[in-house]
Design an enzyme around this catalytic site. Structure first.
Site, PDB file in Angstrom:
ATOM      1  N   SER A 141       0.844  -1.195   0.000  1.00 33.76           N
ATOM      2  CA  SER A 141       0.000   0.000   0.000  1.00 33.76           C
ATOM      3  C   SER A 141       0.879   1.245   0.000  1.00 33.76           C
ATOM      4  O   SER A 141       1.669   1.461   0.926  1.00 33.76           O
ATOM      5  CB  SER A 141      -0.886   0.016   1.242  1.00 33.76           C
ATOM      6  OG  SER A 141      -1.473   1.300   1.376  1.00 33.76           O
ATOM      7  N   HIS A 171      -1.369  -1.316  -4.151  1.00 34.85           N
ATOM      8  CA  HIS A 171      -2.622  -0.961  -3.483  1.00 34.85           C
ATOM      9  C   HIS A 171      -2.665   0.553  -3.280  1.00 34.85           C
ATOM     10  O   HIS A 171      -1.750   1.141  -2.696  1.00 34.85           O
ATOM     11  CB  HIS A 171      -2.687  -1.692  -2.143  1.00 34.85           C
ATOM     12  CG  HIS A 171      -3.973  -1.529  -1.402  1.00 34.85           C
ATOM     13  ND1 HIS A 171      -5.103  -2.278  -1.660  1.00 34.85           N
ATOM     14  CD2 HIS A 171      -4.310  -0.706  -0.375  1.00 34.85           C
ATOM     15  CE1 HIS A 171      -6.069  -1.935  -0.832  1.00 34.85           C
ATOM     16  NE2 HIS A 171      -5.620  -0.970  -0.038  1.00 34.85           N
ATOM     17  N   ASP A 225      -4.915   3.648  -1.770  1.00 34.56           N
ATOM     18  CA  ASP A 225      -6.001   3.999  -0.857  1.00 34.56           C
ATOM     19  C   ASP A 225      -6.549   5.382  -1.177  1.00 34.56           C
ATOM     20  O   ASP A 225      -5.862   6.385  -0.991  1.00 34.56           O
ATOM     21  CB  ASP A 225      -5.482   3.998   0.588  1.00 34.56           C
ATOM     22  CG  ASP A 225      -5.211   2.595   1.096  1.00 34.56           C
ATOM     23  OD1 ASP A 225      -6.112   1.746   0.976  1.00 34.56           O
ATOM     24  OD2 ASP A 225      -4.100   2.354   1.594  1.00 34.56           O
ATOM     25  N   MET A 281      -9.138   8.135  -0.077  1.00 37.21           N
ATOM     26  CA  MET A 281      -9.963   8.539   1.077  1.00 37.21           C
ATOM     27  C   MET A 281     -10.495   9.950   0.849  1.00 37.21           C
ATOM     28  O   MET A 281      -9.767  10.815   0.369  1.00 37.21           O
ATOM     29  CB  MET A 281      -9.110   8.539   2.353  1.00 37.21           C
ATOM     30  CG  MET A 281      -8.418   7.215   2.631  1.00 37.21           C
ATOM     31  SD  MET A 281      -7.601   7.257   4.233  1.00 37.21           S
ATOM     32  CE  MET A 281      -6.635   5.734   4.146  1.00 37.21           C
ATOM     33  N   HIS A 294      -8.475   0.971  -3.727  1.00 38.26           N
ATOM     34  CA  HIS A 294      -9.349   0.782  -2.563  1.00 38.26           C
ATOM     35  C   HIS A 294     -10.029   2.111  -2.267  1.00 38.26           C
ATOM     36  O   HIS A 294      -9.396   3.033  -1.765  1.00 38.26           O
ATOM     37  CB  HIS A 294      -8.494   0.306  -1.373  1.00 38.26           C
ATOM     38  CG  HIS A 294      -9.264   0.140  -0.102  1.00 38.26           C
ATOM     39  ND1 HIS A 294      -8.637  -0.037   1.120  1.00 38.26           N
ATOM     40  CD2 HIS A 294     -10.599   0.105   0.153  1.00 38.26           C
ATOM     41  CE1 HIS A 294      -9.560  -0.168   2.077  1.00 38.26           C
ATOM     42  NE2 HIS A 294     -10.747  -0.074   1.519  1.00 38.26           N
ATOM     43  N   MET A 323     -12.183   4.379  -0.211  1.00 36.53           N
ATOM     44  CA  MET A 323     -12.814   4.627   1.089  1.00 36.53           C
ATOM     45  C   MET A 323     -13.526   5.963   0.966  1.00 36.53           C
ATOM     46  O   MET A 323     -13.091   6.986   1.518  1.00 36.53           O
ATOM     47  CB  MET A 323     -11.748   4.631   2.195  1.00 36.53           C
ATOM     48  CG  MET A 323     -11.301   3.223   2.562  1.00 36.53           C
ATOM     49  SD  MET A 323      -9.717   3.212   3.404  1.00 36.53           S
ATOM     50  CE  MET A 323      -8.635   3.271   1.978  1.00 36.53           C
ATOM     51  N   MET A 338     -11.476  -5.739   5.859  1.00 32.91           N
ATOM     52  CA  MET A 338     -10.619  -4.802   6.595  1.00 32.91           C
ATOM     53  C   MET A 338     -10.210  -5.438   7.923  1.00 32.91           C
ATOM     54  O   MET A 338     -11.067  -5.877   8.688  1.00 32.91           O
ATOM     55  CB  MET A 338     -11.362  -3.491   6.889  1.00 32.91           C
ATOM     56  CG  MET A 338     -11.570  -2.555   5.706  1.00 32.91           C
ATOM     57  SD  MET A 338     -10.089  -2.015   4.821  1.00 32.91           S
ATOM     58  CE  MET A 338      -9.081  -1.316   6.112  1.00 32.91           C
ATOM     59  N   GLY A 379      -8.902   4.022   7.316  1.00 32.41           N
ATOM     60  CA  GLY A 379      -8.580   5.446   7.464  1.00 32.41           C
ATOM     61  C   GLY A 379      -7.106   5.741   7.661  1.00 32.41           C
ATOM     62  O   GLY A 379      -6.631   6.780   7.229  1.00 32.41           O
ATOM     63  N   GLY A 387      -0.572   1.768   9.661  1.00 26.73           N
ATOM     64  CA  GLY A 387       0.188   1.585  10.886  1.00 26.73           C
ATOM     65  C   GLY A 387      -0.622   1.162  12.102  1.00 26.73           C
ATOM     66  O   GLY A 387      -0.146   1.266  13.230  1.00 26.73           O
ATOM     67  N   ASP A 443      -6.534  -6.297   4.652  1.00 23.80           N
ATOM     68  CA  ASP A 443      -5.894  -4.986   4.588  1.00 23.80           C
ATOM     69  C   ASP A 443      -5.871  -4.362   5.973  1.00 23.80           C
ATOM     70  O   ASP A 443      -6.927  -4.109   6.561  1.00 23.80           O
ATOM     71  CB  ASP A 443      -6.696  -4.101   3.616  1.00 23.80           C
ATOM     72  CG  ASP A 443      -6.098  -2.715   3.422  1.00 23.80           C
ATOM     73  OD1 ASP A 443      -4.969  -2.464   3.882  1.00 23.80           O
ATOM     74  OD2 ASP A 443      -6.782  -1.886   2.785  1.00 23.80           O
ATOM     75  N   GLY A 444      -4.648  -4.141   6.488  1.00 23.09           N
ATOM     76  CA  GLY A 444      -4.485  -3.455   7.764  1.00 23.09           C
ATOM     77  C   GLY A 444      -3.715  -4.294   8.766  1.00 23.09           C
ATOM     78  O   GLY A 444      -4.130  -5.406   9.115  1.00 23.09           O
ATOM     79  N   GLY A 484       1.236  -2.115   4.072  1.00 24.76           N
ATOM     80  CA  GLY A 484       1.771  -0.769   3.915  1.00 24.76           C
ATOM     81  C   GLY A 484       3.054  -0.612   4.682  1.00 24.76           C
ATOM     82  O   GLY A 484       4.165  -0.750   4.142  1.00 24.76           O
ATOM     83  N   SER A 485       2.925  -0.359   5.994  1.00 26.23           N
ATOM     84  CA  SER A 485       4.136  -0.078   6.776  1.00 26.23           C
ATOM     85  C   SER A 485       5.126  -1.231   6.798  1.00 26.23           C
ATOM     86  O   SER A 485       6.332  -1.004   6.832  1.00 26.23           O
ATOM     87  CB  SER A 485       3.790   0.339   8.207  1.00 26.23           C
ATOM     88  OG  SER A 485       2.455   0.157   8.505  1.00 26.23           O
TER      89      SER A 485
HETATM   90  C1  DX5 Z   1      -6.156   1.665   5.829  1.00 18.03           C
HETATM   91  C2  DX5 Z   1      -5.742   1.319   4.422  1.00 18.03           C
HETATM   92  C3  DX5 Z   1      -4.604   0.378   4.307  1.00 18.03           C
HETATM   93  C4  DX5 Z   1      -3.302   0.849   4.883  1.00 18.03           C
HETATM   94  C5  DX5 Z   1      -2.663  -0.362   5.527  1.00 18.03           C
HETATM   95  O1  DX5 Z   1      -7.384   2.288   5.804  1.00 18.03           O
HETATM   96  O2  DX5 Z   1      -6.828   0.759   3.720  1.00 18.03           O
HETATM   97  O3  DX5 Z   1      -4.416  -0.026   2.954  1.00 18.03           O
HETATM   98  O4  DX5 Z   1      -2.401   1.353   3.942  1.00 18.03           O
HETATM   99  O5  DX5 Z   1      -1.539   0.047   6.199  1.00 18.03           O
HETATM  100  P1  DX5 Z   1      -0.707  -0.895   7.180  1.00 18.03           P
HETATM  101  O6  DX5 Z   1      -0.259  -2.087   6.376  1.00 18.03           O
HETATM  102  O7  DX5 Z   1       0.387  -0.025   7.629  1.00 18.03           O
HETATM  103  O8  DX5 Z   1      -1.655  -1.300   8.276  1.00 18.03           O
HETATM  104 ZN    ZN Z   2      -6.443  -0.132   1.711  1.00 20.53          ZN
END
Ligand code: DX5
Ligand code: ZN
Length: 227
Positions: free
Chosen positions: A8, A31, A33, A35, A64, A66, A135, A140, A143, A173-174, A195-196
């Site tokens: 992500s 990926h 995001d 928002m 994705h 949101m 999710m 949102g 990390g 995801d998350g 992501g992180s």
């Molecule tokens: C959160 C996002 C995720 C986010 C995940 O709302 O949809 O895609 O980037 O980040 P990590 O992997 O750091 O939890």
């Molecule tokens: Zn996402």
């Protein structure tokens, strides 16, 4: 069953997306995001950014959304050439119409469920989708910590997909790390957003391989126990 790792870019350096994409070439999809500061209390980027990412990304885009009102906004991301467009179940009363529109444009259609959303009403709709995103944190922010309480939803989806012989990717995801990916794989996920754990690693390519290995060796039906 394939194992897909989708980093992500919410965790990437926003001033250097092109070079950041180069660090994750060994992944499966990117990926992205989106928002809108309404559906979730955070704001990222929109269609203009995705159109540009589509031009420079070596990997297909996994969008994705949101955002509120996917009926209005989701088709534009498919028209921009995204491989996959996932919108939230909670943001629409007519997910099937949105999914059909996405597919008619040529994108894979995905539906996302927040951790507290009951999956039951969506099980009969699975043939309308190419992917379900479960999710594993409240949407949102990156990390956050993985919520194991979401695993029964994933297990129900995996059972429904198998029972009906469907080819629907199950994405989590998350909070996905080299530890939590084993839990999600065992519960039935085949597609993992990280992501992180990828962009925070010193060597993202090595982290992608580690995640891939851990998921593959713990995947549902592989005879492994949940850790
Ligand atoms: C959160 C996002 C995720 C986010 C995940 O709302 O949809 O895609 O980037 O980040 P990590 O992997 O750091 O939890
Ligand atoms: Zn996402």
């Amino acid at each position: 069953m394939a194992t897909r790792i989708n980093p992500s870019i919410l965790a990437a350096d926003f001033a250097n997306f092109e070079s950041e994409l180069g660090r994750i070439r060994s992944a499966d999809l990117v990926h992205v995001d989106i928002m809108d500061n309404h559906f979730v209390p955070n704001l990222t980027f929109g269609l203009g950014m995705v159109e540009r990412l589509q031009q420079v990304s070596p990997l297909p885009l996994d969008i994705h959304l949101m955002i509120d009102d996917p009926e209005r906004w989701a088709p534009g991301y498919a028209e921009a050439g995204a491989f996959s467009v996932t919108f939230h179940a909670e943001a629409t009363t007519d997910p099937v119409t949105v999914a059909r529109r996405l597919r008619s444009i040529g994108a894979r259609a995905g539906i996302a469920l927040k951790p507290g959303t009951d999956v039951a009403p969506y099980l009969d709709l699975l043939p309308e989708f190419d992917q379900v995103l479960v999710m594993t944190v409240e949407p949102g922010f990156g990390g956050q910590s993985f919520m194991q309480s979401t695993m029964p939803t994933l297990a129900q989806l995996r059972a429904a997909v198998e029972k009906n012989g469907l080819d629907v990717w199950l994405q989590v995801d998350g909070g996905i790390t080299e530890q939590t990916i084993e839990i999600a794989a065992a519960a039935g996920a085949d597609t993992f957003v990280a992501g992180s754990s990828v962009f925070g690693a010193e060597n993202p390519a090595a982290q992608i391989s580690l995640l891939r290995e851990r998921a593959a060796s713990h995947r549902h039906g592989a005879g492994n126990l949940e850790s």
